[in-house]
Design a protein around this motif. Structure first.
Motif, short mmCIF file in Angstrom:
data_model
loop_
_atom_site.label_atom_id
_atom_site.label_comp_id
_atom_site.label_asym_id
_atom_site.label_seq_id
_atom_site.Cartn_x
_atom_site.Cartn_y
_atom_site.Cartn_z
N GLU A 13 0.84 -1.20 0.00
CA GLU A 13 0.00 0.00 0.00
C GLU A 13 0.87 1.25 0.00
O GLU A 13 0.48 2.29 -0.52
N HIS A 14 2.06 1.15 0.62
CA HIS A 14 2.91 2.31 0.85
C HIS A 14 4.11 2.28 -0.08
O HIS A 14 5.26 2.31 0.34
N VAL A 15 3.83 2.17 -1.37
CA VAL A 15 4.87 2.09 -2.40
C VAL A 15 4.69 3.23 -3.39
O VAL A 15 3.58 3.48 -3.87
N THR A 60 4.45 6.99 -5.04
CA THR A 60 3.61 8.12 -4.65
C THR A 60 2.34 7.53 -4.03
O THR A 60 1.60 6.81 -4.70
N HIS A 61 2.14 7.78 -2.74
CA HIS A 61 1.03 7.11 -2.06
C HIS A 61 0.43 7.94 -0.96
O HIS A 61 1.01 8.94 -0.53
N PHE A 62 -0.74 7.51 -0.54
CA PHE A 62 -1.58 8.20 0.45
C PHE A 62 -1.53 7.42 1.75
O PHE A 62 -1.71 6.20 1.75
N ASP A 63 -1.30 8.11 2.87
CA ASP A 63 -1.39 7.51 4.21
C ASP A 63 -2.74 7.87 4.81
O ASP A 63 -3.04 9.06 5.00
N ALA A 64 -3.54 6.88 5.13
CA ALA A 64 -4.82 7.11 5.81
C ALA A 64 -4.61 7.15 7.32
O ALA A 64 -3.62 6.59 7.82
N VAL A 102 -5.76 5.48 9.71
CA VAL A 102 -5.65 4.17 10.37
C VAL A 102 -4.26 3.54 10.19
O VAL A 102 -3.93 2.55 10.84
N HIS A 103 -3.42 4.14 9.35
CA HIS A 103 -2.04 3.65 9.16
C HIS A 103 -1.27 3.65 10.48
O HIS A 103 -0.39 2.82 10.69
N TRP A 104 -1.58 4.59 11.37
CA TRP A 104 -0.78 4.72 12.60
C TRP A 104 -1.59 4.32 13.82
O TRP A 104 -2.81 4.51 13.85
MN MN Z 1 3.05 5.60 3.88
#
Ligand code: MN
Length: 256
Positions: free
Chosen positions: A68-70, A72-76, A78-80
């Motif tokens: 998911e984190h590859v 250009t990407h978006f962090d939602a 719930v990632h943390w």
């Molecule tokens: Mn990320």
């Protein structure tokens, strides 16, 4: 609707320029490397299903494998862990994926010091020149996008760990809790500095921003082509159900 006609007319005539902030996505796309004992994500890859051959005579198609984190990407949120009760990437309202953006340029500072950390004072100085931060994205220009074709230079790791720019702890806390920004966008492999594993709290940009229900955007390209203000950002992550993030197409609209 004349507002949409005007918009399309502007794009066609070039009064609105569309700048692609998305890095090309391939097996060469740099990916964050966490030290042991942490588990790492995959690089992007294609697996061919058929290419006009006996497996599919008239068609070419692939399966893809990616984290998911590859790229250009978006962090939602719930990632943390601080955002664990927040939105997953499929739950982010579409309306929030179109927002204004501004650029703070610390390229010179980051060229001198790859561990440069954005300070509250930097953002306050920017606001004195350009006005208040928007209810939108703060894009942090570091010059790092120029390194994206070389994973070694992009990750910039030594025996002391990765050395890439990020945000000071207090600046991350302040942007999350006291500023209107909805997210931070960066050129580097993650929104936090390379050395942020050693900060208190570790990875403060992730901890404070995602904990506040805000977002992250990483590995942005062409940030050097953007003005400081007057940008509309269109961010398009895949709506992965329960996803913590997603590769995203990121387009900037500007008036040349
Ligand atoms: Mn990320």
């Amino acid at each position: 609707m004349s507002v949409l006609s005007d918009f399309l007319g502007g794009v066609t005539a070039g009064a609105i320029e569309v700048i692609d902030l998305t890095a090309a996505l391939s097996e060469h796309t740099p990916v964050i490397q966490l030290p042991p004992p942490f588990v790492n994500t995959k690089h992007f890859s294609l697996q061919e299903i058929s290419r006009y051959d006996e497996r599919g005579p008239a068609w070419y198609w692939n399966d893809i494998a990616t984290g998911e984190h590859v790229g250009t990407h978006f962090d939602a949120p719930v990632h943390w862990v601080t955002g664990k009760d927040g939105l997953d990437v499929s739950q982010v309202p579409a309306k929030q994926l179109i927002a204004p953006a501004v650029v703070i340029d610390k390229t010179a500072e980051c060229a001198r010091d790859p561990d440069y950390l954005l300070q509250i004072a930097d953002v306050e100085a920017w606001q004195r020149d350009h006005g208040p931060l928007p209810t939108g994205w703060l894009l942090y220009r570091t010059g790092w996008g120029a390194r994206v074709d070389d994973e070694r230079a992009f990750l910039n790791s030594s025996e002391t760990g990765p050395h890439t720019p990020g945000l000071a702890v207090e600046c991350a806390r302040w942007l999350a809790s006291e500023s209107p920004v909805v997210g931070i966008g960066v050129e580097t492999v993650g929104t936090d500095a390379g050395a942020a594993h050693s900060f208190d709290p570790p990875f403060p940009c992730h901890a404070f921003m995602l904990g506040a229900g805000k977002f992250g955007l990483t590995q942005l390209a062409n940030v050097d082509r953007l003005p400081a203000t007057g940008i509309v950002l269109i961010v398009a992550p895949l709506p992965i159900v329960r996803g913590s993030g997603s590769p995203a197409r990121v387009l900037a609209l500007v008036s040349p």
